[in-house]
Design a protein around this motif. Structure first.
Motif, PDB file in Angstrom:
ATOM      1  N   SER A 172       0.818  -1.208   0.000  1.00 44.40           N
ATOM      2  CA  SER A 172       0.000   0.000   0.000  1.00 44.40           C
ATOM      3  C   SER A 172       0.852   1.259   0.000  1.00 44.40           C
ATOM      4  CB  SER A 172      -0.909   0.017   1.222  1.00 44.40           C
ATOM      5  OG  SER A 172      -1.726   1.166   1.205  1.00 44.40           O
ATOM      6  N   HIS A 173       0.264   2.329  -0.542  1.00 43.28           N
ATOM      7  CA  HIS A 173       0.884   3.644  -0.431  1.00 43.28           C
ATOM      8  C   HIS A 173       0.362   4.366   0.798  1.00 43.28           C
ATOM      9  CE1 HIS A 173       1.875   3.302  -4.821  1.00 43.28           C
ATOM     10  NE2 HIS A 173       2.996   3.748  -4.297  1.00 43.28           N
ATOM     11  N   ASN A 174      -0.671   3.786   1.401  1.00 47.09           N
ATOM     12  CA  ASN A 174      -1.276   4.433   2.559  1.00 47.09           C
ATOM     13  C   ASN A 174      -0.535   4.004   3.826  1.00 47.09           C
ATOM     14  OD1 ASN A 174      -2.952   5.170   4.743  1.00 47.09           O
ATOM     15  ND2 ASN A 174      -4.731   5.197   3.389  1.00 47.09           N
ATOM     16  N   ILE A 175       0.417   4.842   4.223  1.00 44.38           N
ATOM     17  CA  ILE A 175       1.310   4.485   5.326  1.00 44.38           C
ATOM     18  C   ILE A 175       0.524   4.324   6.636  1.00 44.38           C
ATOM     19  CG2 ILE A 175       3.361   5.208   6.643  1.00 44.38           C
ATOM     20  CD1 ILE A 175       3.906   4.401   3.721  1.00 44.38           C
ATOM     21  N   ARG A 176      -0.504   5.130   6.807  1.00 44.63           N
ATOM     22  CA  ARG A 176      -1.318   5.036   8.032  1.00 44.63           C
ATOM     23  C   ARG A 176      -1.997   3.665   8.122  1.00 44.63           C
ATOM     24  NH1 ARG A 176      -5.544   6.509  11.068  1.00 44.63           N
ATOM     25  NH2 ARG A 176      -7.067   6.279   9.420  1.00 44.63           N
ATOM     26  N   GLN A 177      -2.542   3.210   6.982  1.00 46.98           N
ATOM     27  CA  GLN A 177      -3.182   1.891   6.958  1.00 46.98           C
ATOM     28  C   GLN A 177      -2.174   0.788   7.272  1.00 46.98           C
ATOM     29  OE1 GLN A 177      -5.224   1.164   3.250  1.00 46.98           O
ATOM     30  NE2 GLN A 177      -6.981   2.423   3.809  1.00 46.98           N
ATOM     31  N   VAL A 178      -0.985   0.923   6.713  1.00 46.40           N
ATOM     32  CA  VAL A 178       0.058  -0.082   6.960  1.00 46.40           C
ATOM     33  C   VAL A 178       0.393  -0.129   8.452  1.00 46.40           C
ATOM     34  CG1 VAL A 178       2.487  -0.663   6.542  1.00 46.40           C
ATOM     35  CG2 VAL A 178       1.031  -0.001   4.633  1.00 46.40           C
ATOM     36  N   GLN A 179       0.529   1.059   9.049  1.00 52.06           N
ATOM     37  CA  GLN A 179       0.851   1.099  10.482  1.00 52.06           C
ATOM     38  C   GLN A 179      -0.269   0.479  11.322  1.00 52.06           C
ATOM     39  OE1 GLN A 179       1.783   5.349  10.578  1.00 52.06           O
ATOM     40  NE2 GLN A 179       3.820   4.886  11.316  1.00 52.06           N
ATOM     41  N   LEU A 180      -1.508   0.704  10.905  1.00 50.54           N
ATOM     42  CA  LEU A 180      -2.646   0.179  11.664  1.00 50.54           C
ATOM     43  C   LEU A 180      -2.787  -1.334  11.521  1.00 50.54           C
ATOM     44  CD1 LEU A 180      -5.445   2.831  10.946  1.00 50.54           C
ATOM     45  CD2 LEU A 180      -4.505   2.245  13.186  1.00 50.54           C
ATOM     46  N   LEU A 181      -2.528  -1.840  10.297  1.00 49.93           N
ATOM     47  CA  LEU A 181      -2.856  -3.236  10.009  1.00 49.93           C
ATOM     48  C   LEU A 181      -1.697  -4.207  10.176  1.00 49.93           C
ATOM     49  CD1 LEU A 181      -5.073  -2.988   6.806  1.00 49.93           C
ATOM     50  CD2 LEU A 181      -5.813  -3.630   9.093  1.00 49.93           C
ATOM     51  N   CYS A 182      -0.475  -3.703  10.038  1.00 54.78           N
ATOM     52  CA  CYS A 182       0.658  -4.631   9.926  1.00 54.78           C
ATOM     53  C   CYS A 182       1.594  -4.556  11.125  1.00 54.78           C
ATOM     54  CB  CYS A 182       1.451  -4.326   8.654  1.00 54.78           C
ATOM     55  SG  CYS A 182       0.402  -4.312   7.184  1.00 54.78           S
ATOM     56  N   GLU A 183       1.930  -5.722  11.662  1.00 56.70           N
ATOM     57  CA  GLU A 183       2.891  -5.768  12.762  1.00 56.70           C
ATOM     58  C   GLU A 183       4.279  -5.397  12.257  1.00 56.70           C
ATOM     59  OE1 GLU A 183      -0.586  -7.963  13.680  1.00 56.70           O
ATOM     60  OE2 GLU A 183       0.807  -8.420  12.074  1.00 56.70           O
ATOM     61  N   LYS A 184       4.613  -5.964  11.094  1.00 55.47           N
ATOM     62  CA  LYS A 184       5.936  -5.691  10.516  1.00 55.47           C
ATOM     63  C   LYS A 184       5.781  -5.111   9.127  1.00 55.47           C
ATOM     64  CE  LYS A 184       8.451  -9.444  12.804  1.00 55.47           C
ATOM     65  NZ  LYS A 184       8.549 -10.892  12.599  1.00 55.47           N
ATOM     66  N   THR A 185       6.809  -4.395   8.689  1.00 52.85           N
ATOM     67  CA  THR A 185       6.782  -3.796   7.354  1.00 52.85           C
ATOM     68  C   THR A 185       8.138  -3.962   6.686  1.00 52.85           C
ATOM     69  OG1 THR A 185       5.074  -2.183   7.928  1.00 52.85           O
ATOM     70  CG2 THR A 185       6.472  -1.612   6.084  1.00 52.85           C
ATOM     71  N   ILE A 186       8.085  -4.142   5.377  1.00 50.37           N
ATOM     72  CA  ILE A 186       9.296  -4.231   4.585  1.00 50.37           C
ATOM     73  C   ILE A 186       9.265  -3.044   3.612  1.00 50.37           C
ATOM     74  CG2 ILE A 186       8.356  -5.735   2.768  1.00 50.37           C
ATOM     75  CD1 ILE A 186      10.852  -7.447   3.046  1.00 50.37           C
ATOM     76  N   TRP A 187      10.345  -2.281   3.579  1.00 51.66           N
ATOM     77  CA  TRP A 187      10.405  -1.107   2.694  1.00 51.66           C
ATOM     78  C   TRP A 187      11.382  -1.407   1.569  1.00 51.66           C
ATOM     79  CZ3 TRP A 187      13.657   3.723   4.374  1.00 51.66           C
ATOM     80  CH2 TRP A 187      13.788   4.599   3.287  1.00 51.66           C
ATOM     81  N   ILE A 188      10.867  -1.365   0.337  1.00 50.69           N
ATOM     82  CA  ILE A 188      11.678  -1.664  -0.847  1.00 50.69           C
ATOM     83  C   ILE A 188      11.858  -0.389  -1.671  1.00 50.69           C
ATOM     84  CG2 ILE A 188      11.849  -3.070  -2.941  1.00 50.69           C
ATOM     85  CD1 ILE A 188       9.915  -5.042  -1.691  1.00 50.69           C
ATOM     86  N   GLU A 189      13.085  -0.118  -2.056  1.00 55.91           N
ATOM     87  CA  GLU A 189      13.375   1.045  -2.890  1.00 55.91           C
ATOM     88  C   GLU A 189      14.365   0.605  -3.957  1.00 55.91           C
ATOM     89  OE1 GLU A 189      11.872   4.413  -3.566  1.00 55.91           O
ATOM     90  OE2 GLU A 189      11.623   3.858  -1.477  1.00 55.91           O
ATOM     91  N   ASN A 190      14.031   0.811  -5.227  1.00 56.41           N
ATOM     92  CA  ASN A 190      14.916   0.374  -6.318  1.00 56.41           C
ATOM     93  C   ASN A 190      15.355  -1.081  -6.149  1.00 56.41           C
ATOM     94  OD1 ASN A 190      14.818   2.955  -7.382  1.00 56.41           O
ATOM     95  ND2 ASN A 190      16.535   3.631  -6.127  1.00 56.41           N
ATOM     96  N   SER A 191      14.396  -1.939  -5.855  1.00 66.57           N
ATOM     97  CA  SER A 191      14.627  -3.387  -5.732  1.00 66.57           C
ATOM     98  C   SER A 191      15.481  -3.795  -4.536  1.00 66.57           C
ATOM     99  CB  SER A 191      15.291  -3.955  -6.990  1.00 66.57           C
ATOM    100  OG  SER A 191      14.618  -3.474  -8.121  1.00 66.57           O
ATOM    101  N   LYS A 192      15.831  -2.852  -3.689  1.00 68.65           N
ATOM    102  CA  LYS A 192      16.630  -3.198  -2.505  1.00 68.65           C
ATOM    103  C   LYS A 192      15.766  -3.032  -1.259  1.00 68.65           C
ATOM    104  CE  LYS A 192      21.218  -1.751  -4.118  1.00 68.65           C
ATOM    105  NZ  LYS A 192      20.881  -1.264  -5.463  1.00 68.65           N
ATOM    106  N   VAL A 193      16.028  -3.886  -0.295  1.00 70.92           N
ATOM    107  CA  VAL A 193      15.347  -3.722   0.985  1.00 70.92           C
ATOM    108  C   VAL A 193      16.054  -2.634   1.777  1.00 70.92           C
ATOM    109  CG1 VAL A 193      14.729  -4.817   3.155  1.00 70.92           C
ATOM    110  CG2 VAL A 193      14.583  -6.104   1.050  1.00 70.92           C
ATOM    111  N   MET A 194      15.316  -1.567   2.052  1.00 67.59           N
ATOM    112  CA  MET A 194      15.886  -0.461   2.817  1.00 67.59           C
ATOM    113  C   MET A 194      15.734  -0.710   4.314  1.00 67.59           C
ATOM    114  SD  MET A 194      16.786   1.692   0.363  1.00 67.59           S
ATOM    115  CE  MET A 194      16.808   3.414   0.863  1.00 67.59           C
ATOM    116  N   ALA A 195      14.623  -1.321   4.679  1.00 67.90           N
ATOM    117  CA  ALA A 195      14.385  -1.594   6.094  1.00 67.90           C
ATOM    118  C   ALA A 195      13.342  -2.695   6.227  1.00 67.90           C
ATOM    119  CB  ALA A 195      13.900  -0.330   6.799  1.00 67.90           C
TER     120      ALA A 195
END
Length: 217
Positions: A172-195
């Motif tokens: 999702s692009h909705n960061i608020r929804q991600v924070q509400l729904l997901c215990e963990k998050t993976i952030w991908i930028e240019n095919s690399k895992v940033m966090a």
């Protein structure tokens, strides 16, 4: 002759994660970062070139218009979608009313999907997927369309499904929804895992990164 030409996609570099039963993993990042590719690999549509993926149980990939026949009406598409997911007509008949009710599209069931808006198609897809109750539901930007009340209803439904042991991989692009729904998050930028880690930390890093990018422009 016509061969299946699959392009080798160097879209994702080393990514490692696990989702437990009833857990939700958010996937964030800018367009073209590789988020949808990750979902397709988990769904078994793409094969990873290196590394392995282990999944158990029934997996449903939910993105707009997958598995729909745009010429057929909504009613027929419920049965069609059910068949793709391995359910008989009889099984889908039993689910039919609750699917229609959740989608709030009762008056449009005889309308061909080509006349539907993307929000309506999304409602229908979501209503079918949650009624079928998979083990893992891969959600690709589905909650970004439609009105706020419907989004809220979907969020509540996801929460109750998680309590029933359904796992989610949620792009999702909705960061608020991600924070509400997901215990963990993976952030991908240019095919690399940033966090990768607790949603609060990862989303915070992502927001800072977006702010810095905006400031540089």
């Amino acid at each position: 002759g016509k061969r299946n030409h699959h392009r080798e996609l160097e879209v994702l570099e080393k990514i490692s994660f696990e989702i437990k039963r009833g857990e939700s993993l958010g996937v964030i990042g800018h367009n073209g970062a590789g988020k949808s590719t990750l979902l397709k690999i988990v769904a078994g549509i793409y094969r990873p070139k290196t590394g392995t993926i282990q999944t158990q149980g029934q997996i449903i990939l939910l993105n707009l218009g997958t598995g729909f026949d745009m010429e057929a009406d909504a009613e027929e598409n419920i049965f069609l979608n059910g068949a793709i997911l391995g359910y008989s007509r009889k099984q889908m008949k039993e689910r039919f009313d609750s699917i229609v009710e959740f989608s709030e599209l009762k008056d449009y069931m005889k309308l061909p999907l080509k006349n539907y808006s993307s929000g309506m198609i999304s409602r229908l897809g979501f209503a079918i997927a949650i009624d079928v109750h998979p083990d893992l539901l891969l959600v690709d930007e589905v909650l970004s369309v439609g009105d706020t009340n419907f989004q809220k209803k979907c969020m509540n439904k996801i929460t109750s499904l998680k309590n029933d042991g359904v796992s989610f991989l949620y792009v999702s692009h909705n960061i608020r929804q991600v924070q509400l729904l997901c215990e963990k998050t993976i952030w991908i930028e240019n095919s690399k895992v940033m966090a990768y880690g607790p949603s609060k930390d990862v989303c915070e890093k992502y927001i800072n990164f977006c702010n810095e990018m905006a400031a540089e422009k």
